[in-house]
Design a protein around this motif. Structure first.
Motif, PDB file in Angstrom:
ATOM      1  N   GLU A   1      33.467  49.269  48.789  1.00 36.99           N
ATOM      2  CA  GLU A   1      33.835  49.107  49.965  1.00 36.99           C
ATOM      3  C   GLU A   1      35.267  49.165  49.816  1.00 36.99           C
ATOM      4  OE1 GLU A   1      32.885  45.758  53.211  1.00 36.99           O
ATOM      5  OE2 GLU A   1      33.130  44.797  51.424  1.00 36.99           O
TER       6      GLU A   1
ATOM      7  N   GLU B   1      40.337  47.712  46.864  1.00 42.62           N
ATOM      8  CA  GLU B   1      38.812  47.508  46.547  1.00 42.62           C
ATOM      9  C   GLU B   1      38.368  45.377  46.929  1.00 42.62           C
ATOM     10  OE1 GLU B   1      36.035  47.946  43.223  1.00 42.62           O
ATOM     11  OE2 GLU B   1      37.477  49.426  43.228  1.00 42.62           O
ATOM     12  N   THR B   2      37.448  45.907  48.110  1.00 46.38           N
ATOM     13  CA  THR B   2      36.771  44.271  47.990  1.00 46.38           C
ATOM     14  C   THR B   2      35.685  43.953  46.463  1.00 46.38           C
ATOM     15  OG1 THR B   2      34.669  45.325  49.118  1.00 46.38           O
ATOM     16  CG2 THR B   2      36.621  44.309  50.328  1.00 46.38           C
TER      17      THR B   2
ATOM     18  N   LEU C   1      43.460  43.278  53.306  1.00 49.80           N
ATOM     19  CA  LEU C   1      43.079  42.891  51.563  1.00 49.80           C
ATOM     20  C   LEU C   1      44.142  44.440  50.920  1.00 49.80           C
ATOM     21  CD1 LEU C   1      42.027  41.780  48.728  1.00 49.80           C
ATOM     22  CD2 LEU C   1      40.500  43.269  48.234  1.00 49.80           C
TER      23      LEU C   1
ATOM     24  N   SER D   1      38.772  47.673  52.416  1.00 52.88           N
ATOM     25  CA  SER D   1      39.364  46.582  52.798  1.00 52.88           C
ATOM     26  C   SER D   1      40.916  46.772  53.501  1.00 52.88           C
ATOM     27  CB  SER D   1      39.576  44.964  52.883  1.00 52.88           C
ATOM     28  OG  SER D   1      40.244  44.063  53.946  1.00 52.88           O
TER      29      SER D   1
END
Length: 93
Positions: A58, A47-48, A63, A60
């Motif tokens: 969002e 989770e960003t 990430l 990634s």
């Protein structure tokens, strides 16, 4: 879907693409070959903090992969120098 396995970066990238397309979590899990709970955990890991074009949290893949690597580095008991010297003394006795 038998046994446990870690997601690869390719799995995470597939998850990211499918999630961004608006696919349901169950459909993503079926396509990647993991349990639904694994996908939810993975979405949380990557989770960003923003929202995607579907107004969902969002995700990634990059990430998530970085966070997983950091978690692997922190695994296990970290011994400091004092613990090592105590162990060395115990072995001598």
């Amino acid at each position: 879907m038998s046994g446990y396995r870690y997601l690869t970066l390719a799995d995470r990238q597939t998850l990211e693409a499918l999630y961004l397309e608006g696919d349901r979590v169950q459909d993503i899990a079926d396509q990647i070959g993991v349990h639904v709970a694994t996908v939810y955990k993975e979405l949380k890991r990557g989770e960003t903090g923003g929202l995607d074009r579907n107004m969902r949290r969002e995700y990634s893949a990059t990430l998530a992969q970085r966070r997983l690597a950091e978690n692997f580095k922190r695994r296990g008991r970290k011994t400091d120098e004092a613990d090592r010297s105590d162990l060395a003394e115990a072995v001598k006795v």
